[in-house]
Structures are given as C-alpha cells and as structure tokens.
Design a protein around this motif. Structure first.
Motif, PDB file in Angstrom:
ATOM      1  N   THR A 275       0.836  -1.207   0.000  1.00  0.00           N
ATOM      2  CA  THR A 275       0.000   0.000   0.000  1.00  0.00           C
ATOM      3  C   THR A 275       0.866   1.250   0.000  1.00  0.00           C
ATOM      4  O   THR A 275       0.568   2.237  -0.685  1.00  0.00           O
ATOM      5  N   ASP A 276       1.942   1.225   0.774  1.00  0.00           N
ATOM      6  CA  ASP A 276       2.871   2.365   0.805  1.00  0.00           C
ATOM      7  C   ASP A 276       3.496   2.586  -0.573  1.00  0.00           C
ATOM      8  O   ASP A 276       3.645   3.731  -1.026  1.00  0.00           O
ATOM      9  N   PHE A 277       3.860   1.471  -1.240  1.00  0.00           N
ATOM     10  CA  PHE A 277       4.401   1.598  -2.590  1.00  0.00           C
ATOM     11  C   PHE A 277       3.354   2.188  -3.527  1.00  0.00           C
ATOM     12  O   PHE A 277       3.675   3.044  -4.370  1.00  0.00           O
ATOM     13  N   GLY A 278       2.107   1.746  -3.404  1.00  0.00           N
ATOM     14  CA  GLY A 278       1.041   2.287  -4.238  1.00  0.00           C
ATOM     15  C   GLY A 278       0.880   3.786  -4.056  1.00  0.00           C
ATOM     16  O   GLY A 278       0.688   4.523  -5.026  1.00  0.00           O
ATOM     17  N   VAL A 279       0.986   4.247  -2.819  1.00  0.00           N
ATOM     18  CA  VAL A 279       0.876   5.686  -2.542  1.00  0.00           C
ATOM     19  C   VAL A 279       2.039   6.439  -3.182  1.00  0.00           C
ATOM     20  O   VAL A 279       1.860   7.494  -3.813  1.00  0.00           O
ATOM     21  N   ALA A 280       3.254   5.902  -3.042  1.00  0.00           N
ATOM     22  CA  ALA A 280       4.428   6.584  -3.583  1.00  0.00           C
ATOM     23  C   ALA A 280       4.398   6.628  -5.107  1.00  0.00           C
ATOM     24  O   ALA A 280       4.628   7.677  -5.717  1.00  0.00           O
ATOM     25  N   ILE A 281       4.098   5.483  -5.742  1.00  0.00           N
ATOM     26  CA  ILE A 281       4.141   5.441  -7.208  1.00  0.00           C
ATOM     27  C   ILE A 281       2.956   6.180  -7.805  1.00  0.00           C
ATOM     28  O   ILE A 281       3.024   6.654  -8.953  1.00  0.00           O
ATOM     29  N   ALA A 282       1.860   6.318  -7.054  1.00  0.00           N
ATOM     30  CA  ALA A 282       0.714   7.070  -7.553  1.00  0.00           C
ATOM     31  C   ALA A 282       1.079   8.531  -7.771  1.00  0.00           C
ATOM     32  O   ALA A 282       0.456   9.219  -8.591  1.00  0.00           O
ATOM     33  N   THR A 283       2.098   9.000  -7.057  1.00  0.00           N
ATOM     34  CA  THR A 283       2.569  10.377  -7.245  1.00  0.00           C
ATOM     35  C   THR A 283       2.975  10.608  -8.682  1.00  0.00           C
ATOM     36  O   THR A 283       2.776  11.708  -9.229  1.00  0.00           O
ATOM     37  N   ASN A 284       3.538   9.581  -9.312  1.00  0.00           N
ATOM     38  CA  ASN A 284       3.964   9.692 -10.705  1.00  0.00           C
ATOM     39  C   ASN A 284       2.782   9.994 -11.616  1.00  0.00           C
ATOM     40  O   ASN A 284       2.806  10.975 -12.384  1.00  0.00           O
ATOM     41  N   GLY A 285       1.749   9.181 -11.557  1.00  0.00           N
ATOM     42  CA  GLY A 285       0.592   9.382 -12.439  1.00  0.00           C
ATOM     43  C   GLY A 285      -0.148  10.670 -12.152  1.00  0.00           C
ATOM     44  O   GLY A 285      -0.549  11.390 -13.072  1.00  0.00           O
ATOM     45  N   VAL A 286      -0.327  10.983 -10.864  1.00  0.00           N
ATOM     46  CA  VAL A 286      -1.055  12.205 -10.496  1.00  0.00           C
ATOM     47  C   VAL A 286      -0.320  13.442 -10.987  1.00  0.00           C
ATOM     48  O   VAL A 286      -0.929  14.380 -11.534  1.00  0.00           O
TER      49      VAL A 286
END
Length: 490
Positions: A275-286
């Motif tokens: 989940t932490d990885f999902g939050v961090a990598i979501a920064t890229n798309g956003v």
C-alpha cells in the motif's frame, strides 16, 4: 470607460485567474486536426482497459499460485515480445500503412489477451504472454508515425504530450478500476481488457483514416524524374544522430523502469507495505496528469537538447535521492523529482524523433525508438536486481545518478552535433537539423510529397507548417532563429 480592460469589472483577481486558466486550456488543445483527436480518443480507451499488463504478476502469483521467479520469466517474455514487434511493426507501418498495422495490432491484442485469461498450462501461459507483449507493443510505432503525419511540425510536441497525458490518465483510472474488477475474478479482468481493445479498434476503423504520405507519382503522360530511395532498417542504423537519440533514450528508460521492480523491492526492505508503494508510485501518475499539459506549453517552442539534458539530470537525481529515503514521504518526493524529468523528456524526445525521421521512413524510425523502451523494460529489471543482490540498493541508486549524468552529457554532445550540421532545406530551425542526413545512407526523401496527396487528405506532406519546406529527410526550412521544436504552425 471603453479603454478599460474587461477584467477591471471582475471585482478581484480570482476571475482573472479563471479566465487565464480557460485561455491556457484552450491554447493547449486548439489547432489540432480532428483526426488527431479521434486517435487520441482511441489511445485513451485503450489505456482505460489496460488491466492485464499492470496486474499480470499478481495474477500469476496470487490467483494461479506460481512462483515469483515464474512471474518474472513471464514478464521478461512479455517484454521480449514487445522488443521484437517494435522493429517489425515499424517496417509494416511504412509498407502496409499506419491504419492497417494499428488495426491488426489491436485486433490481435484483443484475441491474445482473452486467450491468456483461459490458458492454464505454464508453458502456454509463457507463450501467450509473449504474444500479448508482441501484439500490444505493435501499435506504438503506427500511432507515433500517424501523429507525425497529421499534425503540423510546430504542434507535434504538444500533440505527443497530449497523447502521453491520455496514456497516463487511462493508466491511473484502469489501475484503480482493475482492483474492483478483479474481485469478480481475473478472467473478467482479461475479458474487459480485450473488450476495450476491440472498442479502440472500432474507433480507429470508423474515424481514423490512413495518414501515410503517398510517394510522388508521375502526372498523366509525364515520367517522374527520380523515384524516392527506400528507407530500410540499414539506413536507420547508419543515421548516427538518430541512433544517438535511441541510445540516450535507452539510458533514461532503464532508470524509469527501476520504478516498477527495484523501487518496490527497496521499499519492502525498509519495512514498507505494498500500500505504501502504491501511494508513492501514484505520485507519478497524479503529477503527470496535473502538470504535463501546462509544462508542455512552456517546452514546445524551445531547443530540445537542453531540455533533454535537464530531464536526464532530474531523472538520475530522483532515483539517486531514493538512497536517502526511509519513509513513504521521502520515497514520494524522490518519485516527484524523476517524474518531472519524465514529463520533460517524453514529448520533447518524441518530437525530436519525428523531426529526424524521413517522411516515408517514420514507421521504421518510430519502431527503433520504441525498441529502446522495450529493451529497457527487458534489461532494467535484470540489471537492477543483479546490482541490488550483489552490492545493495544504495549502489543501484548511486549508479542511477551516474547514468543520469552520462545521459545528460550525451544530450549536450547531441545538441552540438545537430547544430553543427544545419538542415539541407536552408533553414536552421534554431540550429537543430530536423532531417535524416547522409549518415542515413541516402535515405532522405524528396522535398515535398504534397503533389501526390488529394486536397484535404490526412497526412498531406505539406502538413500546413508555416515555412516547413519538407518533412522528409531533406530538412525543414523555417524562420531564422526559430527553435526546432515548434517551428511550424497548424
């Protein structure tokens, strides 16, 4: 009162900001042909259904119960299929046409993705996954060549940025939707992906005409002076400036690919969850969805070489910064840094590739450029894993920073090489040659193909560029001092 500006009656600065935002949005999307927007729509639809590639590893390990090693092998075969198809599809894009190649690729992708959802034998899964990688990647050279065909030179960076924005918007939505769809079974996920790909093919079939510029034909009763020379793969490989772009693209791509294998492994080693990885990598798309378009408005009329240098530095620095990360916030900050580099790199580099490509060799050139990313997706996970296993994660991030510096230096040298050899068409376009030169083995094409295209046909060689004398290998003349990116207008 007539002399007062309209904003004097708005009662504050907020309405002025709204007006400016609306004007900026209008300028970002205006002036592009209708055919581009249908192609853009097909890209968005395709990416909205791009479930399988994102969740393939989880499907194999969680749903099917295979090992992580097998999932990695299947992922590598998927990348290998994409690497092979990048070159083959580039050739077909030039020979058969953009539209036929795109339709065949999309229909084949729909079939192979659906089949992948049903096969259970591990060997069959590996083979079909390779076919999925091959068919899905085959559409990229055709799409990129079509954008170069139908969009005027001065608008191409913006067009590539809009297409890239659609890809990331679709990815963000599909990644979120896939989790919900997978609750009903992974087969539903595969079939939904196949259905969206079919819808994409329907849009292309119904709304996107062929855009490949026709070769010059002799007028009735008149023999052509000299036929154009064929642009073969050998000519592409001998184009040293273009191959330098491909090599530098590969270096940057190997860095970005570390985000999908090495980064989650490093975060797991620090005790962080998926989940932490999902939050961090979501920064890229956003971040890409939020700022890609306004940033591109700043980039599109500037010399590409310095921009690509900055993008390489930011990408290397972002991954280098990961060595100091220990929390989700720090990892997200590192992702933000290299994402800015990605935002600058993608449309700028694709615009440069389009300008270095001869008109009738765009498919092959785009295929070779696509190959740089396909090879990076195949090699980067293996290299990153090997470095992490032997020397540790910090060594990988330090090496990433060094690779970014090397790529930045390469872009500086490339810029000097491009400026030292002005375009044959007579205009410098800011010092950047936009046509394939003698290094391409005589692959340059005639100065204009507009005589062979009917009035209003998509992809007519004149492309409406103000001052664009040629879009082939002969170079494009423009006003003196105008930067290479954005030299023309619709």
């Amino acid at each position: 009162m007539r002399g007062l500006p309209a904003v004097a009656f708005t009662g504050g600065s907020r309405p002025v900001s709204v007006v400016r935002l609306r004007q900026a949005a209008k300028e970002s999307v205006s002036g592009l042909p209708r055919e581009f927007w249908w192609l853009w729509t097909s890209t968005l639809v395709n990416r909205l259904g791009g479930f399988v590639a994102t969740f393939l590893a989880m499907y194999l390990t969680v749903d099917r119960g295979y090992s992580a090693m097998f999932a990695g092998l299947v992922g590598a075969l998927h990348g290998l299929g994409g690497a092979v198809s990048a070159v083959v599809a580039g050739v077909l894009t030039d020979r058969l046409g953009r539209r036929p190649t795109l339709l065949v690729a999309q229909l084949s992708t729909a079939v192979t993705v659906a089949v992948l959802g049903f096969v259970q034998d591990p060997v069959a899964i590996a083979v079909v996954a390779c076919l999925v990688g091959m068919t899905s990647n085959a559409s990229r050279p055709a799409v990129q060549a079509m954008i170069a065909d139908i969009v005027a030179p001065g608008d191409r960076v913006r067009a590539f940025a809009l297409n890239y924005w659609a890809i990331n918007l679709g990815f963000a939505v599909s990644a979120a939707a896939a989790g919900l769809i997978a609750r009903h079974g992974y087969l539903t996920l595969f079939l939904a992906d196949a259905g969206m790909t079919l819808l994409c093919a329907v849009i292309v079939f119904g709304k996107v005409p062929e855009s490949r510029p026709e070769r010059e034909r002799a007028a009735e009763g008149v023999v052509a002076d000299a036929p154009e020379r064929e642009v073969g793969l050998g000519a592409v490989l001998r184009d040293r400036r273009f191959m330098a772009v491909v090599a530098l693209s590969f270096l940057v791509a190997t860095l970005i690919q570390q985000a999908f294998v090495a980064l989650p492994v490093a975060m797991g080693a620090d005790g962080l969850s998926s989940t932490d990885f999902g939050v961090a990598i979501a920064t890229n798309g956003v971040l890409i969805v939020a700022v890609q378009i306004p940033v591109t408005r700043f980039l599109e009329h500037r010399d590409p070489a310095p921009l690509l240098m900055v993008s390489a530095l930011l990408t290397g620095a972002g991954f280098g910064l990961t060595a100091f990360a220990g929390s989700v916030g720090m990892y997200a900050l590192a992702v933000m840094v290299w994402t800015v580099g990605e935002i600058i790199n993608s449309p700028t580099q694709m615009g440069l590739v389009a300008r270095l490509s001869p008109t009738h060799g765009r498919g092959r050139y785009q295929g070779m450029y696509t190959l740089s990313w396909s090879l990076a997706s195949l090699i980067a996970p293996l290299a990153g894993g090997a470095v992490m296993d032997r020397f540790g994660a910090d060594a990988l991030w330090a090496a990433s920073a060094v690779v970014g510096l090397v790529a930045a230096g390469g872009y500086v040298a490339l810029g000097r090489a491009l400026r030292s050899r002005p375009a044959a068409g007579g205009g410098s376009e800011g010092g950047v040659d936009v046509g394939a030169d003698a290094d391409a083995g005589g692959a340059s094409v005639a100065a204009s193909t507009s005589a062979s295209a009917p009035a209003g046909e998509v992809g007519a060689a004149s492309e409406g560029g103000a001052g664009a004398a040629s879009e082939g290998g002969a170079g494009a003349a423009s006003g003196a001092g105008v930067p290479a990116v954005g030299a023309g207008s619709q």
